[in-house]
Design a protein around this motif. Structure first.
Motif, PDB file in Angstrom:
ATOM      1  N   GLY A 146       0.770  -1.144   0.002  1.00  0.00           N
ATOM      2  CA  GLY A 146      -0.403  -0.028   0.158  1.00  0.00           C
ATOM      3  C   GLY A 146       0.776   0.781  -0.236  1.00  0.00           C
ATOM      4  N   GLU A 147       1.682   1.239   0.913  1.00  0.00           N
ATOM      5  CA  GLU A 147       2.941   2.195   0.343  1.00  0.00           C
ATOM      6  C   GLU A 147       3.756   2.943  -0.658  1.00  0.00           C
ATOM      7  N   GLN A 148       3.672   1.566  -0.987  1.00  0.00           N
ATOM      8  CA  GLN A 148       4.290   1.576  -2.885  1.00  0.00           C
ATOM      9  C   GLN A 148       3.528   2.399  -3.533  1.00  0.00           C
ATOM     10  N   GLN A 149       2.421   1.503  -3.178  1.00  0.00           N
ATOM     11  CA  GLN A 149       1.303   2.393  -4.062  1.00  0.00           C
ATOM     12  C   GLN A 149       0.744   4.016  -4.151  1.00  0.00           C
ATOM     13  N   MET A 150       1.235   4.466  -2.634  1.00  0.00           N
ATOM     14  CA  MET A 150       1.033   5.769  -2.608  1.00  0.00           C
ATOM     15  C   MET A 150       2.517   6.508  -2.659  1.00  0.00           C
ATOM     16  N   VAL A 151       3.330   5.849  -3.104  1.00  0.00           N
ATOM     17  CA  VAL A 151       4.629   6.347  -3.768  1.00  0.00           C
ATOM     18  C   VAL A 151       4.691   6.627  -5.199  1.00  0.00           C
ATOM     19  N   ALA A 152       3.738   5.639  -5.604  1.00  0.00           N
ATOM     20  CA  ALA A 152       3.481   5.308  -7.475  1.00  0.00           C
ATOM     21  C   ALA A 152       2.614   6.560  -7.691  1.00  0.00           C
ATOM     22  N   VAL A 153       1.527   6.992  -6.433  1.00  0.00           N
ATOM     23  CA  VAL A 153       0.833   7.674  -7.278  1.00  0.00           C
ATOM     24  C   VAL A 153       1.251   9.239  -7.476  1.00  0.00           C
ATOM     25  N   GLY A 154       1.955   9.436  -5.862  1.00  0.00           N
ATOM     26  CA  GLY A 154       2.409  10.476  -5.771  1.00  0.00           C
ATOM     27  C   GLY A 154       3.927  10.974  -6.235  1.00  0.00           C
ATOM     28  N   ARG A 155       4.366   9.514  -6.948  1.00  0.00           N
ATOM     29  CA  ARG A 155       5.286  10.308  -7.851  1.00  0.00           C
ATOM     30  C   ARG A 155       4.767  10.602  -9.544  1.00  0.00           C
ATOM     31  N   ALA A 156       4.004  10.449  -9.423  1.00  0.00           N
ATOM     32  CA  ALA A 156       2.871  10.794 -10.889  1.00  0.00           C
ATOM     33  C   ALA A 156       2.518  12.303 -10.924  1.00  0.00           C
ATOM     34  N   LEU A 157       2.354  12.535  -9.230  1.00  0.00           N
ATOM     35  CA  LEU A 157       1.435  13.476  -8.943  1.00  0.00           C
ATOM     36  C   LEU A 157       2.554  14.659  -8.887  1.00  0.00           C
ATOM     37  N   MET A 158       3.771  14.020  -8.608  1.00  0.00           N
ATOM     38  CA  MET A 158       4.883  15.105  -8.918  1.00  0.00           C
ATOM     39  C   MET A 158       5.285  15.970 -10.115  1.00  0.00           C
ATOM     40  N   GLY A 159       4.493  15.297 -10.875  1.00  0.00           N
ATOM     41  CA  GLY A 159       5.072  16.308 -12.590  1.00  0.00           C
ATOM     42  C   GLY A 159       3.193  17.417 -12.972  1.00  0.00           C
ATOM     43  N   CYS A 160       3.202  17.250 -11.919  1.00  0.00           N
ATOM     44  CA  CYS A 160       2.048  18.604 -11.890  1.00  0.00           C
ATOM     45  C   CYS A 160       1.061  18.224 -13.608  1.00  0.00           C
ATOM     46  N   PRO A 161       0.605  17.134 -13.293  1.00  0.00           N
ATOM     47  CA  PRO A 161      -0.251  16.374 -14.641  1.00  0.00           C
ATOM     48  C   PRO A 161      -1.459  17.296 -14.791  1.00  0.00           C
ATOM     49  N   SER A 162      -2.145  17.609 -16.345  1.00  0.00           N
ATOM     50  CA  SER A 162      -3.159  18.109 -16.076  1.00  0.00           C
ATOM     51  C   SER A 162      -3.996  16.605 -16.663  1.00  0.00           C
ATOM     52  N   VAL A 163      -3.240  15.481 -16.738  1.00  0.00           N
ATOM     53  CA  VAL A 163      -4.071  14.002 -17.093  1.00  0.00           C
ATOM     54  C   VAL A 163      -3.610  13.288 -16.381  1.00  0.00           C
ATOM     55  N   LEU A 164      -4.195  12.566 -15.700  1.00  0.00           N
ATOM     56  CA  LEU A 164      -3.903  11.465 -14.854  1.00  0.00           C
ATOM     57  C   LEU A 164      -4.036   9.620 -15.462  1.00  0.00           C
ATOM     58  N   VAL A 165      -3.396   9.084 -15.694  1.00  0.00           N
ATOM     59  CA  VAL A 165      -3.994   7.827 -16.075  1.00  0.00           C
ATOM     60  C   VAL A 165      -3.259   6.727 -15.070  1.00  0.00           C
ATOM     61  N   VAL A 166      -4.416   6.065 -14.856  1.00  0.00           N
ATOM     62  CA  VAL A 166      -3.927   4.799 -13.335  1.00  0.00           C
ATOM     63  C   VAL A 166      -3.947   3.439 -13.640  1.00  0.00           C
ATOM     64  N   ASP A 167      -3.425   3.251 -13.668  1.00  0.00           N
ATOM     65  CA  ASP A 167      -3.559   1.850 -14.146  1.00  0.00           C
ATOM     66  C   ASP A 167      -3.841  -0.049 -12.655  1.00  0.00           C
ATOM     67  N   GLU A 168      -5.040   0.242 -12.707  1.00  0.00           N
ATOM     68  CA  GLU A 168      -5.118  -1.288 -11.285  1.00  0.00           C
ATOM     69  C   GLU A 168      -4.186  -0.965  -9.713  1.00  0.00           C
ATOM     70  N   PRO A 169      -4.805   0.267  -9.825  1.00  0.00           N
ATOM     71  CA  PRO A 169      -3.738   0.754  -8.130  1.00  0.00           C
ATOM     72  C   PRO A 169      -4.377   0.113  -6.932  1.00  0.00           C
ATOM     73  N   SER A 170      -5.486  -0.517  -6.691  1.00  0.00           N
ATOM     74  CA  SER A 170      -5.886  -1.246  -5.736  1.00  0.00           C
ATOM     75  C   SER A 170      -5.508  -2.539  -5.527  1.00  0.00           C
ATOM     76  N   LEU A 171      -4.396  -2.908  -6.764  1.00  0.00           N
ATOM     77  CA  LEU A 171      -4.267  -4.532  -6.821  1.00  0.00           C
ATOM     78  C   LEU A 171      -3.280  -5.323  -6.049  1.00  0.00           C
ATOM     79  N   GLY A 172      -3.588  -6.137  -4.911  1.00  0.00           N
ATOM     80  CA  GLY A 172      -3.145  -6.636  -3.455  1.00  0.00           C
ATOM     81  C   GLY A 172      -3.318  -5.561  -2.646  1.00  0.00           C
ATOM     82  N   LEU A 173      -4.173  -4.589  -2.657  1.00  0.00           N
ATOM     83  CA  LEU A 173      -4.362  -3.421  -1.461  1.00  0.00           C
ATOM     84  C   LEU A 173      -5.130  -4.109  -0.597  1.00  0.00           C
ATOM     85  N   SER A 174      -5.053  -3.537   0.693  1.00  0.00           N
ATOM     86  CA  SER A 174      -6.245  -4.093   2.202  1.00  0.00           C
ATOM     87  C   SER A 174      -7.162  -3.695   1.068  1.00  0.00           C
TER      88      SER A 174
END
Length: 242
Positions: A146-174
């Motif tokens: 779960g923490e790694q998924q937070m990093v993956a989302v946070g890393r994408a957001l650090m690019g200041c995106p105007s469009v965010l595409v997200v692939d299976e963010p809940s996979l393996g999470l509680s």
């Protein structure tokens, strides 16, 4: 995120695959500025390939993709990131031997606007995911899923995106961690970022989505609002076991 105005993402008549294996046929999807769109379908339906084509990892064999009105069909991944696309890939794809902070900072490296806003954006990411601030110096590979998924989302957001595409963010999470990640995606969307989500948790994604598309065997077979598809008997039987 800071001063974000969501752009329109348009996929028109997309065909793509890997080598001689075609995965997508005539796929058309639109994400309006600031919209939250979900893409659902069984494993192998072509959802991940669609997102990879959008981010330039897979080159289409036919069709057209535009971001904010600019044709990105043949653009490189770095060019597409520079135009405002953020991609959270399936499987996270972090650098395990780098710290949480180093992984996050990499997300700002490909776009001048993001580099200038790095400190402020990092503060916003920590606001969404306080645990990442606590773990900033920890190696990413030692984090929980779960923490790694937070990093993956946070890393994408650090690019200041105007469009965010997200692939299976809940996979393996509680369930609790899933709610945390989805809450962040909804918050980001509320601030203006356009979101295209591929997700196995169909009920949750449709409840969040303004609109949704159903992919089967590489083709769009159904579209409608999230609520319309939640109430659709065929969708409920196929994906919600109802």
């Amino acid at each position: 995120m800071t001063n974000i105005h969501g752009q329109e993402l348009v996929i028109e008549n997309l065909a793509a695959g890997y080598g001689k294996v075609q995965v997508l046929w005539d796929v058309s999807v639109r994400v309006a500025p600031g919209e939250f769109v979900a893409m659902i379908g069984a494993n192998g339906a072509g959802k991940t390939t669609t997102l990879r084509a959008v981010s330039g990892v897979v080159k289409p064999s036919a069709g057209r993709i535009t971001l904010g009105g600019q044709d990105i069909t043949r653009a490189s991944p770095s060019q597409i990131v520079a135009l405002g696309l953020g991609h959270v890939p399936e499987g996270r794809e972090l650098f395990p031997h780098m710290s949480v902070l180093e992984n996050l900072e990499l997300g700002a490296a490909m776009r001048e606007e993001a580099r200038h806003a790095r400190a402020q954006t990092l503060e916003q990411v920590y606001g969404l995911f306080p645990r990442l601030q606590e773990r900033a110096g920890q190696l990413a590979g030692t984090l929980s899923g779960g923490e790694q998924q937070m990093v993956a989302v946070g890393r994408a957001l650090m690019g200041c995106p105007s469009v965010l595409v997200v692939d299976e963010p809940s996979l393996g999470l509680s369930p609790l961690m899933t709610q945390t990640v989805f809450g962040a995606l909804k918050a980001v969307n509320a601030e203006g970022v356009s979101v295209l989500l591929v997700e196995q948790n169909v009920g949750l994604s449709l409840r969040l989505a303004n609109r949704a598309y159903v992919l089967e065997n590489g083709q769009v077979v159904k579209t409608g609002s999230g609520q319309e598809l939640l109430a659709d008997p065929a969708v409920r039987e196929a994906y919600l076991a109802l």
